[in-house]
Design a protein around this motif. Structure first.
Motif, short mmCIF file in Angstrom:
data_model
loop_
_atom_site.label_atom_id
_atom_site.label_comp_id
_atom_site.label_asym_id
_atom_site.label_seq_id
_atom_site.Cartn_x
_atom_site.Cartn_y
_atom_site.Cartn_z
N UNK A 167 0.85 -1.19 0.00
CA UNK A 167 0.00 0.00 0.00
C UNK A 167 0.88 1.23 0.00
N UNK A 168 0.33 2.36 -0.44
CA UNK A 168 1.05 3.63 -0.43
C UNK A 168 0.26 4.62 0.41
N UNK A 213 -8.18 5.60 2.16
CA UNK A 213 -8.73 6.62 3.07
C UNK A 213 -7.60 7.28 3.86
N UNK A 214 -6.69 6.49 4.38
CA UNK A 214 -5.56 7.01 5.14
C UNK A 214 -4.65 7.84 4.24
N UNK A 256 -10.63 -4.70 1.42
CA UNK A 256 -10.87 -3.91 2.63
C UNK A 256 -9.61 -3.15 3.03
N UNK A 257 -8.47 -3.84 2.95
CA UNK A 257 -7.19 -3.22 3.28
C UNK A 257 -6.88 -2.08 2.32
N UNK A 258 -7.06 -2.32 1.02
CA UNK A 258 -6.77 -1.28 0.03
C UNK A 258 -7.70 -0.08 0.19
N UNK A 259 -8.96 -0.32 0.52
CA UNK A 259 -9.90 0.78 0.74
C UNK A 259 -9.48 1.59 1.96
N UNK A 300 -2.74 11.54 10.26
CA UNK A 300 -3.76 11.07 9.31
C UNK A 300 -4.79 10.19 10.02
N UNK A 301 -4.32 9.32 10.92
CA UNK A 301 -5.23 8.47 11.69
C UNK A 301 -6.16 9.29 12.58
#
Length: 161
Positions: free
Chosen positions: A8-9, A33-34, A26-29, A57-58
């Motif tokens: 992920x980036x 968002x992050x 789910x992880x990529x979505x 960001x969180x």
């Protein structure tokens, strides 16, 4: 299920993250968002340490989530109020008297489907049967259903961004 690695980036930085097979989307979505929040930070503040960027960001996502949860609670409260109001309308429409010896006609039933989405990805459908609608109630219910759909779309859009 077997585990797999997904790259992920976030904020222009790449991370390898393990997840269960089938959970990649789910992880990529979540990562998108992050990443959106991290992009806002990088554009406003510039480059920053990885840990700080992820923390900020969180926190921004948590703030948005808290706002959506407040709106969801308000919507749930409104649904409760409307349910109570509907119960009162049912009680009023069923309270008419029948002449001695006459039988009451079978009330006309109308089903109104109101889809309700909850954040745990379990769709809940509320089905309400309304006997003999008072004048104008059908239009009012249709307007409320349309407004509820608009609110649900807005919540979904905000949750996705």
């Amino acid at each position: 299920m077997s585990q797999m690695e997904v790259q992920i980036k976030i904020g222009g930085r790449s991370f390898d993250v393990a997840c269960q097979q089938g959970e990649e989307q789910y992880l990529l979505t979540a990562a998108r968002m992050l990443d959106n929040e991290a992009d806002v930070l990088v554009s406003q503040i510039g480059r920053m340490p990885e840990g700080r960027m992820l923390l900020m960001a969180g926190l921004m996502l948590a703030d948005k989530t808290a706002g959506l949860e407040d709106r969801l609670r308000a919507a749930d409260d409104r649904i409760g109020e409307l349910t109570d109001e509907l119960g009162e309308l049912r009680a009023k429409s069923g309270s008419g008297s029948v002449a001695a010896g006459a039988t009451a006609p079978e009330p006309e039933r109308v089903e109104v489907e109101v889809p309700v989405e909850v954040p745990v990805e379990v769709p809940v459908e509320v089905r309400v049967e309304v006997p003999v609608l008072p004048e104008g109630l059908a239009e009012a219910l249709a307007e409320m259903a349309a407004r509820a759909e608009q609110l649900a779309d807005t919540v979904e859009e905000k949750a996705a961004s």
